[in-house]
Design a protein around this motif. Structure first.
Motif, short mmCIF file in Angstrom:
data_model
loop_
_atom_site.label_atom_id
_atom_site.label_comp_id
_atom_site.label_asym_id
_atom_site.label_seq_id
_atom_site.Cartn_x
_atom_site.Cartn_y
_atom_site.Cartn_z
N ASP A 12 0.82 -1.22 0.00
CA ASP A 12 0.00 0.00 0.00
C ASP A 12 0.85 1.27 0.00
N ARG A 13 2.05 1.19 0.58
CA ARG A 13 2.90 2.37 0.63
C ARG A 13 3.36 2.75 -0.78
N HIS A 14 3.36 4.03 -1.06
CA HIS A 14 3.90 4.52 -2.33
C HIS A 14 4.48 5.90 -2.09
N SER A 15 5.27 6.36 -3.02
CA SER A 15 5.84 7.71 -2.92
C SER A 15 4.77 8.71 -3.30
N CYS A 16 4.28 9.43 -2.31
CA CYS A 16 3.19 10.39 -2.52
C CYS A 16 3.76 11.68 -3.11
N ARG A 17 3.15 12.15 -4.20
CA ARG A 17 3.65 13.35 -4.86
C ARG A 17 2.61 14.47 -4.90
N ALA A 18 1.63 14.39 -4.01
CA ALA A 18 0.66 15.47 -3.82
C ALA A 18 -0.01 15.25 -2.47
N PRO A 23 -2.35 19.16 8.89
CA PRO A 23 -1.20 18.71 9.67
C PRO A 23 -1.43 17.35 10.32
N VAL A 24 -0.35 16.63 10.54
CA VAL A 24 -0.39 15.37 11.28
C VAL A 24 -0.22 15.69 12.77
N GLN A 158 2.65 4.68 7.10
CA GLN A 158 1.59 4.00 6.35
C GLN A 158 0.61 3.32 7.29
N ALA A 159 1.12 2.72 8.36
CA ALA A 159 0.26 2.04 9.33
C ALA A 159 -0.73 3.00 9.98
N LEU A 160 -0.38 4.30 10.01
CA LEU A 160 -1.25 5.31 10.60
C LEU A 160 -2.04 6.09 9.55
N GLY A 161 -1.96 5.64 8.29
CA GLY A 161 -2.69 6.32 7.23
C GLY A 161 -2.03 7.60 6.77
N ILE A 162 -0.72 7.72 6.99
CA ILE A 162 0.02 8.93 6.65
C ILE A 162 0.94 8.62 5.47
N ALA A 163 0.89 9.45 4.45
CA ALA A 163 1.66 9.24 3.23
C ALA A 163 3.05 9.86 3.35
N GLY A 196 2.57 13.59 5.16
CA GLY A 196 1.28 14.18 5.52
C GLY A 196 0.18 13.26 5.00
N TYR A 197 -0.96 13.83 4.68
CA TYR A 197 -2.07 13.03 4.16
C TYR A 197 -2.15 13.17 2.65
N SER A 198 -2.28 12.05 1.97
CA SER A 198 -2.28 12.04 0.52
C SER A 198 -3.50 12.75 -0.07
#
Length: 222
Positions: A12-18, A23-24, A158-163, A196-198
């Protein structure tokens, strides 16, 4: 934890580009850092150190970083690869073209590709950034240990839903980062991690890279 849970995080993890600007919570950032710090290191040296930005500090940094990228000269602390050849070049190109196709950049459009590349230096809009460094005296092995830290950071997030997106591009302006964050010269700046968040609706987040087969990366003996 079963292996399937770990595999799900990895897939599920990917390099988020946006990123979205939200804030987290600091408590979750602390959880990520605590988990990442559990990775193994040579002689338990734990060489990693991270400068974390949030809020207005991130926005001020992204503005300064973009100006440096537009006007400065790349001078990384750790030498960048001298070249990519063979399968490594193929994988690099495949990833790049997948990004350009997703974002509507046509082949040969150097202006558009340069514009997309410059988004590295504004952190792809992320609300947070981590600058990761290692002691100079530990050389390549300190950097190797920090690679484990970076990987664990991305998986914990990723486990916390953060990209996340680990970025070598920012480290190409290491002298600037040393000055800006007052990072001592006895540390190697290795990379940044924007997080942050995707923004899941953004086309830059619409593609995924593949992985080599075991037969391509393993030489079995016995």
């Amino acid at each position: 934890m079963t292996i399937s849970v770990l595999n799900t995080l990895l897939e599920d993890r990917h390099s988020c580009r946006a990123f979205r600007p939200d804030p987290v919570p600091k408590g979750q950032i602390e959880q990520i850092l605590t988990s990442a710090s559990r990775v193994p290191s040579w002689c338990n040296a734990q060489p990693w150190h991270a400068v974390i930005t949030s809020g207005e500090e991130t926005d001020t940094f992204r503005r300064a970083m973009r100006i440096e990228a537009e006007t400065g000269t790349p001078t990384p602390d750790l030498p960048f690869p001298t070249s990519y050849s063979g399968v490594y070049q193929d994988r690099r190109r495949t990833c790049g073209w997948a990004l350009y196709e997703a974002t509507g950049v046509e082949r040969g459009d150097r202006t558009a590709s340069a514009r997309q590349m410059m988004k590295n230096f504004t952190l792809f809009g992320a609300p947070h950034c981590a600058i990761v460094s290692s002691p100079v005296e530990l050389g390549a092995y300190g950097a190797l240990d920090c690679g484990g830290f970076v990987t664990a950071f991305t998986l914990a997030a990723q486990a916390l839903g953060i990209a996340t997106i680990p970025q070598a591009a920012l480290a190409s302006y290491s002298p600037f980062l040393h000055r800006y964050f007052d990072i001592p010269d006895d540390r190697l700046i290795l990379c940044a991690i924007s997080f942050g968040y995707s923004d899941t609706d953004h086309p830059a987040n619409a593609f995924r890279t593949d992985r080599a087969a075991l037969g391509d990366i393993v030489d079995w003996r016995g």
